[in-house]
Enzyme design. Structure first.
Site, PDB file in Angstrom:
ATOM      1  N   TRP A  56       0.860  -1.185   0.000  1.00  0.00           N
ATOM      2  CA  TRP A  56       0.000   0.000   0.000  1.00  0.00           C
ATOM      3  C   TRP A  56       0.897   1.236   0.000  1.00  0.00           C
ATOM      4  CZ3 TRP A  56      -2.074   2.726   4.799  1.00  0.00           C
ATOM      5  CH2 TRP A  56      -3.078   3.651   4.472  1.00  0.00           C
TER       6      TRP A  56
ATOM      7  N   ASP B 249      -0.800  -5.313   9.281  1.00  0.00           N
ATOM      8  CA  ASP B 249      -1.836  -4.392   8.824  1.00  0.00           C
ATOM      9  C   ASP B 249      -3.068  -5.241   8.524  1.00  0.00           C
ATOM     10  OD1 ASP B 249      -3.473  -2.559   7.652  1.00  0.00           O
ATOM     11  OD2 ASP B 249      -1.931  -1.646   6.401  1.00  0.00           O
TER      12      ASP B 249
ATOM     13  N   LYS C  82     -13.549  -0.468   6.261  1.00  0.00           N
ATOM     14  CA  LYS C  82     -14.099  -1.361   5.241  1.00  0.00           C
ATOM     15  C   LYS C  82     -15.167  -2.282   5.837  1.00  0.00           C
ATOM     16  CE  LYS C  82     -10.250   0.144   3.382  1.00  0.00           C
ATOM     17  NZ  LYS C  82      -9.915   0.905   2.236  1.00  0.00           N
TER      18      LYS C  82
HETATM   19  C1  LMR Z   1      -6.919   2.128  -0.612  1.00  0.00           C
HETATM   20  O1  LMR Z   1      -5.856   1.485  -0.615  1.00  0.00           O
HETATM   21  O2  LMR Z   1      -7.490   2.492  -1.638  1.00  0.00           O
HETATM   22  C2  LMR Z   1      -7.570   2.440   0.699  1.00  0.00           C
HETATM   23  O3  LMR Z   1      -6.884   1.854   1.748  1.00  0.00           O
HETATM   24  C3  LMR Z   1      -7.812   3.884   0.899  1.00  0.00           C
HETATM   25  C4  LMR Z   1      -6.570   4.655   1.199  1.00  0.00           C
HETATM   26  O4  LMR Z   1      -6.550   5.350   2.223  1.00  0.00           O
HETATM   27  O5  LMR Z   1      -5.609   4.581   0.428  1.00  0.00           O
END
Ligand code: LMR
Length: 399
Positions: A130, A211, A246
């Protein structure tokens, strides 16, 4: 002051959401930010959440500050959800949990806390991960390194490379792991693979930071906590960043939870005392509403059951969309095998579409995907699926 300062780039995910909002084309489709949408393209408020909110409005008597780790009713049921009610770490009071502003808040508080006591550590993240992981741990002062995870050639996880790297992570370093529904790639480790990683963590004494933002989006809230419960059973130090954005649909309430597990209850208490000092200087204490909603639902047998059903329905709709996308592309004779999408779990799929195609789909078709080819399956509906399949086929054919 700003005269000679260049503008910062838009956020890779939330910036895309802004661009989508500004797009006036009626055909537009948002497969970018990870937000659940129902069949009509709306992010619904869960019925269990609405009911809990009604109860809260009736019961609320004060807007006094919350304690630094959140309302007293929050940590108990949240620990049970994250680890399981009878988990030894919970029963032995070796887990402390604070209500944080979202999963991002949990990660940031955890990162700040760790940096205070492990200032020389390196943080290891998966390739890919992420995008915000990098920003959060870098902002806390950590250098970052990567461990292999997704392998584009085999459309899956390169587990032997992953394990080999984790075997060589120095003791005292921090390894960020996606507990389920890997973001962005959607490929999860098997239980046997998790067991192997847990063994390595024990032996090599690096610190796992899980996470856990998508509990309930892979199989069920219980099945999805396999890794979290497994690491917590080792008796070693670890951290878990949970999110209720979520699974409770509480995106704008900013509700998450940072849990810290220590080898003894006394150490966990010391850790919490420091966690409180970290929170105090970041945001003092959390906003109440989201945490109270989660606590109210989890503490009420009927509301909890209703919430689980709604969560299951969200999960199922995403699985259905995966299938429709794979079938839709195949039916159009696309010259690639997209069946791997059915093996991915959670909200996301790494589609294998390269950035040229991603940009083309956005520019010509108003279909928004995150760079790298990540799509949010929940952005698909029975109404837009044909348009999306047609557009992907055309973009690939034009390549
Ligand atoms: C995402 O990865 O789209 C979500 O977790 C929202 C974000 O805050 O990035």
């Amino acid at each position: 002051m700003w005269q000679n300062v260049q503008a910062a780039p838009a956020d890779a995910i939330l910036g895309l959401a802004d661009a989508f909002r500004g797009d006036t084309d009626p055909r537009k489709v948002n497969l970018g930010v990870g937000v659940y949408k129902d069949e009509s393209g709306v992010t619904p408020i869960l019925r269990a959440v609405k009911e809990a909110e009604q109860l809260l409005v009736e019961r609320e008597v004060s807007k006094d500050y919350l304690p630094i780790p959140g309302d007293m009713s929050f940590a108990g049921p949240v620990k049970e959800l994250l680890f399981g009610a009878g988990h030894a770490a919970v029963v032995e009071n070796r887990v402390v949990t604070a209500h944080t502003p979202g999963g991002t808040g949990a990660l940031r508080v955890g990162a700040e806390l760790l940096h205070r006591f492990l200032p020389k550590a390196t943080v290891w993240v998966s390739t890919p991960t992420w995008v915000n992981h990098r920003g959060i741990f870098a902002a806390a002062g950590f250098p970052l390194r990567e461990y292999p995870y997704y392998d584009a050639m085999r459309m899956g996880i390169d587990f032997s490379a992953l394990l080999e790297t984790l075997q060589n992570v120095p003791a005292g370093d921090i390894v960020v792991l996606h507990a389920c529904c890997h973001n962005p790639c959607g490929f999860d480790l098997s239980r046997a693979e998790w067991d192997a990683i847990i063994e390595v963590a024990k032996k090599k004494e690096w610190l796992p930071f899980l996470d856990f933002a998508y509990q309930g989006f892979a199989e069920s809230p219980e099945a999805d906590r396999y890794a979290v419960a497994g690491f917590a059973a080792t008796g070693q130090d670890m951290l878990v960043a949970g999110s209720f954005s979520k699974n409770f649909g509480l995106y704008d309430e900013r509700c998450g939870a940072l849990s810290l597990i220590a080898p003894t209850a006394a150490q966990a208490e010391v850790a919490m005392s420091h966690m409180k000092t970290v929170i105090r200087v970041l945001y003092s204490n959390p906003p109440a509403h989201g945490g109270l909603i989660v606590a109210t639902i989890l503490a009420d047998r009927r509301l909890r059951a209703a919430w689980r059903e709604e969560l299951a329905a969200m999960r199922q709709r995403i699985v259905d969309m995966r299938r429709l996308l794979v079938d839709g592309l195949k039916a159009r004779g696309v010259n690639r095998d997209f069946s791997f999408i059915n093996r991915q779990r959670g909200m996301f799929s790494y589609t294998g579409l390269d950035n040229r195609v991603v940009e083309r789909l956005r520019g010509e078709k108003h279909i928004y995907m995150v760079a790298g080819g990540r799509i949010n399956l929940a952005g698909l509906t029975r109404k837009n699926i044909d348009y999306v399949c047609d557009s992907i086929c055309k973009a690939l054919a034009d390549e």
